[in-house]
Scaffold this motif. Sequence first.
Motif, PDB file in Angstrom:
ATOM      1  N   GLU A 147      14.751  12.346 -89.690  1.00 50.86           N
ATOM      2  CA  GLU A 147      13.384  12.056 -89.244  1.00 50.86           C
ATOM      3  C   GLU A 147      13.079  12.767 -87.934  1.00 50.86           C
ATOM      4  OE1 GLU A 147      13.092   7.817 -89.034  1.00 50.86           O
ATOM      5  OE2 GLU A 147      12.708   7.604 -91.184  1.00 50.86           O
ATOM      6  N   GLU A 148      14.035  12.774 -87.009  1.00 51.47           N
ATOM      7  CA  GLU A 148      13.829  13.466 -85.733  1.00 51.47           C
ATOM      8  C   GLU A 148      13.674  14.964 -85.952  1.00 51.47           C
ATOM      9  OE1 GLU A 148      16.970  12.368 -83.029  1.00 51.47           O
ATOM     10  OE2 GLU A 148      16.512  10.239 -83.232  1.00 51.47           O
ATOM     11  N   GLU A 149      14.480  15.514 -86.852  1.00 53.97           N
ATOM     12  CA  GLU A 149      14.397  16.930 -87.175  1.00 53.97           C
ATOM     13  C   GLU A 149      13.047  17.264 -87.813  1.00 53.97           C
ATOM     14  OE1 GLU A 149      18.239  19.586 -88.489  1.00 53.97           O
ATOM     15  OE2 GLU A 149      17.644  17.933 -89.760  1.00 53.97           O
ATOM     16  N   GLU A 150      12.602  16.416 -88.722  1.00 51.29           N
ATOM     17  CA  GLU A 150      11.319  16.620 -89.389  1.00 51.29           C
ATOM     18  C   GLU A 150      10.177  16.616 -88.375  1.00 51.29           C
ATOM     19  OE1 GLU A 150       8.424  14.361 -92.583  1.00 51.29           O
ATOM     20  OE2 GLU A 150      10.572  13.930 -92.651  1.00 51.29           O
ATOM     21  N   LYS A 151      10.229  15.686 -87.428  1.00 47.09           N
ATOM     22  CA  LYS A 151       9.188  15.622 -86.393  1.00 47.09           C
ATOM     23  C   LYS A 151       9.194  16.891 -85.547  1.00 47.09           C
ATOM     24  CE  LYS A 151       7.636  12.907 -82.427  1.00 47.09           C
ATOM     25  NZ  LYS A 151       7.837  11.682 -81.654  1.00 47.09           N
ATOM     26  N   MET A 152      10.380  17.338 -85.145  1.00 40.91           N
ATOM     27  CA  MET A 152      10.487  18.532 -84.314  1.00 40.91           C
ATOM     28  C   MET A 152       9.934  19.752 -85.049  1.00 40.91           C
ATOM     29  SD  MET A 152      13.874  20.257 -82.612  1.00 40.91           S
ATOM     30  CE  MET A 152      14.585  20.545 -84.220  1.00 40.91           C
ATOM     31  N   TYR A 153      10.298  19.914 -86.331  1.00 41.51           N
ATOM     32  CA  TYR A 153       9.800  21.056 -87.094  1.00 41.51           C
ATOM     33  C   TYR A 153       8.294  20.958 -87.330  1.00 41.51           C
ATOM     34  CZ  TYR A 153      14.643  22.385 -87.877  1.00 41.51           C
ATOM     35  OH  TYR A 153      15.954  22.767 -87.703  1.00 41.51           O
ATOM     36  N   PHE A 154       7.782  19.741 -87.486  1.00 44.68           N
ATOM     37  CA  PHE A 154       6.341  19.569 -87.665  1.00 44.68           C
ATOM     38  C   PHE A 154       5.595  19.965 -86.391  1.00 44.68           C
ATOM     39  CE2 PHE A 154       2.475  16.852 -87.767  1.00 44.68           C
ATOM     40  CZ  PHE A 154       1.850  17.496 -88.824  1.00 44.68           C
ATOM     41  N   VAL A 155       6.114  19.564 -85.230  1.00 46.68           N
ATOM     42  CA  VAL A 155       5.485  19.949 -83.964  1.00 46.68           C
ATOM     43  C   VAL A 155       5.513  21.468 -83.815  1.00 46.68           C
ATOM     44  CG1 VAL A 155       5.692  19.848 -81.440  1.00 46.68           C
ATOM     45  CG2 VAL A 155       5.897  17.759 -82.789  1.00 46.68           C
ATOM     46  N   LYS A 156       6.625  22.090 -84.183  1.00 47.14           N
ATOM     47  CA  LYS A 156       6.713  23.556 -84.111  1.00 47.14           C
ATOM     48  C   LYS A 156       5.700  24.213 -85.047  1.00 47.14           C
ATOM     49  CE  LYS A 156      11.507  24.084 -82.630  1.00 47.14           C
ATOM     50  NZ  LYS A 156      12.832  24.644 -82.954  1.00 47.14           N
ATOM     51  N   ARG A 157       5.524  23.645 -86.242  1.00 52.85           N
ATOM     52  CA  ARG A 157       4.518  24.190 -87.171  1.00 52.85           C
ATOM     53  C   ARG A 157       3.115  24.045 -86.601  1.00 52.85           C
ATOM     54  NH1 ARG A 157       7.468  21.520 -91.237  1.00 52.85           N
ATOM     55  NH2 ARG A 157       5.857  19.928 -91.397  1.00 52.85           N
ATOM     56  N   CYS A 158       2.856  22.929 -85.947  1.00 49.92           N
ATOM     57  CA  CYS A 158       1.541  22.728 -85.323  1.00 49.92           C
ATOM     58  C   CYS A 158       1.311  23.754 -84.219  1.00 49.92           C
ATOM     59  CB  CYS A 158       1.417  21.309 -84.760  1.00 49.92           C
ATOM     60  SG  CYS A 158       1.303  20.037 -86.031  1.00 49.92           S
ATOM     61  N   ILE A 159       2.335  24.039 -83.440  1.00 46.59           N
ATOM     62  CA  ILE A 159       2.209  25.047 -82.373  1.00 46.59           C
ATOM     63  C   ILE A 159       1.925  26.413 -82.994  1.00 46.59           C
ATOM     64  CG2 ILE A 159       3.465  26.300 -80.568  1.00 46.59           C
ATOM     65  CD1 ILE A 159       4.882  23.612 -79.923  1.00 46.59           C
ATOM     66  N   ARG A 160       2.635  26.738 -84.085  1.00 52.18           N
ATOM     67  CA  ARG A 160       2.376  28.013 -84.765  1.00 52.18           C
ATOM     68  C   ARG A 160       0.973  28.067 -85.365  1.00 52.18           C
ATOM     69  NH1 ARG A 160       7.696  27.273 -86.734  1.00 52.18           N
ATOM     70  NH2 ARG A 160       6.870  26.640 -88.749  1.00 52.18           N
ATOM     71  N   GLY A 161       0.365  26.903 -85.631  1.00 47.67           N
ATOM     72  CA  GLY A 161      -0.986  26.848 -86.180  1.00 47.67           C
ATOM     73  C   GLY A 161      -2.073  27.077 -85.147  1.00 47.67           C
TER      74      GLY A 161
END
Length: 172
Positions: A93-107
């Motif tokens: 879950e922590e990994e998923e959150k971190m990758y989601f935040v990174k995807r948002c930054i890339r967006g």
Amino acid sequence: MIFGPMDETEMKQYLQEMNTLEEKIDKRKKQAYQAVESLEESIERNSFPSTVREYSPSGIRMKDKVFDILQKSYRDIDRQLEDLSQELLQITEEEEKMYFVKRCIRGLPLTQADLIKELVIDGCSWELFAKRNYISKATISRRRKTAMRNLLFLYNFRFSQKKEGEGTNCGN
């Protein structure tokens, strides 16, 4: 729950910790997998062939003791495996959150993504950023606020969609 909507303060704090977060997650994951491997070794060590040799006239009592010891070992191993599976679920879950935040930054638009990466994640000073990009601190402040607002919109949009969809009843 670890993975949920954030406000600006929570997002800023999360972004500041993001550099070390990935290392911490990798370390915890490695420790959990090592613990699983040691439990597998314990299972192998506690496995006996189906026939237990009787070394004494009271072989039945010896079989009962061995059986009791094995049952206790199996219960301990089951408990440890359950704890490890919970730990691995939390890490995921922590990994998923971190990758989601990174995807948002890339967006974000490239200039906003760079600004967030340098100022918030990497901790670059506003003065140095202003000199490198030939802009004033006031402009940096406005752009940072806009970038954070856009990042929060992208991140929290996922959760606003869930709330809207929860009240619908598709079956009726």
